[in-house]
Design a protein around this motif. Sequence first.
Motif, PDB file in Angstrom:
ATOM      1  N   VAL A  12       0.856  -1.183   0.000  1.00 54.93           N
ATOM      2  CA  VAL A  12       0.000   0.000   0.000  1.00 54.93           C
ATOM      3  C   VAL A  12       0.893   1.235   0.000  1.00 54.93           C
ATOM      4  N   VAL A  13       0.589   2.160  -0.898  1.00 57.44           N
ATOM      5  CA  VAL A  13       1.270   3.450  -0.920  1.00 57.44           C
ATOM      6  C   VAL A  13       0.276   4.488  -0.423  1.00 57.44           C
ATOM      7  N   VAL A  14       0.676   5.229   0.615  1.00 57.51           N
ATOM      8  CA  VAL A  14      -0.158   6.279   1.172  1.00 57.51           C
ATOM      9  C   VAL A  14       0.486   7.613   0.815  1.00 57.51           C
ATOM     10  N   THR A  15      -0.212   8.415   0.037  1.00 62.19           N
ATOM     11  CA  THR A  15       0.284   9.731  -0.342  1.00 62.19           C
ATOM     12  C   THR A  15      -0.359  10.757   0.569  1.00 62.19           C
ATOM     13  N   VAL A  16       0.471  11.466   1.333  1.00 60.76           N
ATOM     14  CA  VAL A  16      -0.005  12.449   2.302  1.00 60.76           C
ATOM     15  C   VAL A  16       0.127  13.844   1.705  1.00 60.76           C
ATOM     16  N   GLU A  17      -0.949  14.619   1.793  1.00 59.82           N
ATOM     17  CA  GLU A  17      -0.912  16.018   1.377  1.00 59.82           C
ATOM     18  C   GLU A  17      -1.256  16.867   2.577  1.00 59.82           C
ATOM     19  N   GLY A  18      -0.406  17.821   2.897  1.00 63.18           N
ATOM     20  CA  GLY A  18      -0.635  18.678   4.055  1.00 63.18           C
ATOM     21  C   GLY A  18       0.141  18.178   5.255  1.00 63.18           C
ATOM     22  N   GLN A  19      -0.361  18.482   6.435  1.00 61.54           N
ATOM     23  CA  GLN A  19       0.341  18.185   7.671  1.00 61.54           C
ATOM     24  C   GLN A  19      -0.239  16.960   8.354  1.00 61.54           C
ATOM     25  N   GLN A  38      -6.311  -6.057   5.882  1.00 63.29           N
ATOM     26  CA  GLN A  38      -6.730  -6.623   4.602  1.00 63.29           C
ATOM     27  C   GLN A  38      -5.561  -7.263   3.857  1.00 63.29           C
ATOM     28  N   GLY A  39      -4.406  -7.402   4.523  1.00 66.39           N
ATOM     29  CA  GLY A  39      -3.292  -8.139   3.942  1.00 66.39           C
ATOM     30  C   GLY A  39      -2.089  -7.339   3.501  1.00 66.39           C
ATOM     31  N   ALA A  40      -2.101  -6.037   3.679  1.00 62.65           N
ATOM     32  CA  ALA A  40      -0.936  -5.238   3.286  1.00 62.65           C
ATOM     33  C   ALA A  40       0.229  -5.551   4.220  1.00 62.65           C
ATOM     34  N   ARG A  41       1.389  -5.819   3.655  1.00 64.53           N
ATOM     35  CA  ARG A  41       2.578  -6.110   4.457  1.00 64.53           C
ATOM     36  C   ARG A  41       3.639  -5.028   4.305  1.00 64.53           C
ATOM     37  N   LEU A  42       3.629  -4.335   3.184  1.00 65.51           N
ATOM     38  CA  LEU A  42       4.543  -3.214   2.972  1.00 65.51           C
ATOM     39  C   LEU A  42       3.709  -1.963   2.810  1.00 65.51           C
ATOM     40  N   VAL A  43       3.956  -0.986   3.686  1.00 65.44           N
ATOM     41  CA  VAL A  43       3.273   0.296   3.608  1.00 65.44           C
ATOM     42  C   VAL A  43       4.329   1.362   3.351  1.00 65.44           C
ATOM     43  N   VAL A  44       4.164   2.078   2.253  1.00 62.22           N
ATOM     44  CA  VAL A  44       5.061   3.169   1.890  1.00 62.22           C
ATOM     45  C   VAL A  44       4.280   4.468   2.059  1.00 62.22           C
ATOM     46  N   VAL A  45       4.778   5.341   2.928  1.00 55.61           N
ATOM     47  CA  VAL A  45       4.116   6.619   3.167  1.00 55.61           C
ATOM     48  C   VAL A  45       4.918   7.701   2.452  1.00 55.61           C
ATOM     49  N   ASP A  46       4.264   8.367   1.505  1.00 54.51           N
ATOM     50  CA  ASP A  46       4.913   9.369   0.667  1.00 54.51           C
ATOM     51  C   ASP A  46       4.591  10.763   1.191  1.00 54.51           C
ATOM     52  N   PHE A  47       5.625  11.464   1.673  1.00 50.05           N
ATOM     53  CA  PHE A  47       5.473  12.811   2.212  1.00 50.05           C
ATOM     54  C   PHE A  47       5.942  13.879   1.230  1.00 50.05           C
ATOM     55  N   SER A  48       5.965  13.578  -0.058  1.00 41.66           N
ATOM     56  CA  SER A  48       6.420  14.551  -1.059  1.00 41.66           C
ATOM     57  C   SER A  48       5.603  15.836  -1.060  1.00 41.66           C
ATOM     58  N   HIS A  49       4.328  15.734  -0.645  1.00 39.85           N
ATOM     59  CA  HIS A  49       3.434  16.889  -0.652  1.00 39.85           C
ATOM     60  C   HIS A  49       3.083  17.333   0.765  1.00 39.85           C
ATOM     61  N   SER A  50       3.961  17.029   1.706  1.00 39.08           N
ATOM     62  CA  SER A  50       3.738  17.381   3.098  1.00 39.08           C
ATOM     63  C   SER A  50       4.972  18.089   3.636  1.00 39.08           C
ATOM     64  N   GLY A  51       4.763  19.034   4.526  1.00 36.72           N
ATOM     65  CA  GLY A  51       5.906  19.765   5.048  1.00 36.72           C
ATOM     66  C   GLY A  51       6.023  19.746   6.550  1.00 36.72           C
ATOM     67  N   TYR A  52       5.068  19.073   7.243  1.00 34.51           N
ATOM     68  CA  TYR A  52       5.097  19.155   8.692  1.00 34.51           C
ATOM     69  C   TYR A  52       4.468  17.909   9.311  1.00 34.51           C
ATOM     70  N   SER A  56       2.435  14.051  17.659  1.00 31.82           N
ATOM     71  CA  SER A  56       1.398  13.023  17.605  1.00 31.82           C
ATOM     72  C   SER A  56       1.442  12.278  16.269  1.00 31.82           C
ATOM     73  N   GLY A  57       1.800  12.976  15.202  1.00 33.18           N
ATOM     74  CA  GLY A  57       1.984  12.315  13.905  1.00 33.18           C
ATOM     75  C   GLY A  57       3.155  11.347  13.944  1.00 33.18           C
ATOM     76  N   LEU A  58       4.242  11.772  14.589  1.00 34.63           N
ATOM     77  CA  LEU A  58       5.397  10.874  14.762  1.00 34.63           C
ATOM     78  C   LEU A  58       4.996   9.654  15.583  1.00 34.63           C
ATOM     79  N   GLY A  59       4.225   9.889  16.631  1.00 30.37           N
ATOM     80  CA  GLY A  59       3.761   8.782  17.464  1.00 30.37           C
ATOM     81  C   GLY A  59       2.918   7.797  16.681  1.00 30.37           C
ATOM     82  N   ALA A  60       2.063   8.297  15.804  1.00 32.06           N
ATOM     83  CA  ALA A  60       1.240   7.425  14.969  1.00 32.06           C
ATOM     84  C   ALA A  60       2.118   6.582  14.052  1.00 32.06           C
ATOM     85  N   LEU A  61       3.147   7.194  13.474  1.00 32.33           N
ATOM     86  CA  LEU A  61       4.057   6.442  12.600  1.00 32.33           C
ATOM     87  C   LEU A  61       4.804   5.361  13.369  1.00 32.33           C
TER      88      LEU A  61
END
Length: 110
Positions: A12-19, A38-52, A56-61
């Motif tokens: 799963v690729v998650v593209t984050v926009e904003g903070q 649902q079976g995802a084993r590799l999660v890639v979080v893309d912060f290309s469109h995020s700046g902050y 609490s966001g770090l804690g979630a990660l």
Amino acid sequence: MSFALSRTDDTVVVTVEGQLVVTNRQEFKQAVLDAAEQGARLVVVDFSHSGYIDSSGLGALVSLSRRLREGGGDLRLVGLNEDLRTLFELTRLDALFPLYATQADALGGR
């Protein structure tokens, strides 16, 4: 913040926009947990469109990374700008999360 999930097989690729902050971290976290259930084993979080990301966001990660690893999965981060990369280095979270420049690098042939 908004985010979009795209899935291919067990990736799963998650593209984050904003903070990624206290007001939206739970929605983000639940979407990734749902994908893992649902079976995802590799999660890639893309912060290309995020700046902050706040603490609490770090804690979630961190929490997501632990849950994915317990299930035999992995969480990888891509597209961090210089400020975000410095944040991960100063907090030493770069030792926990593999950091990549691009989605292609993070997917590494998957």
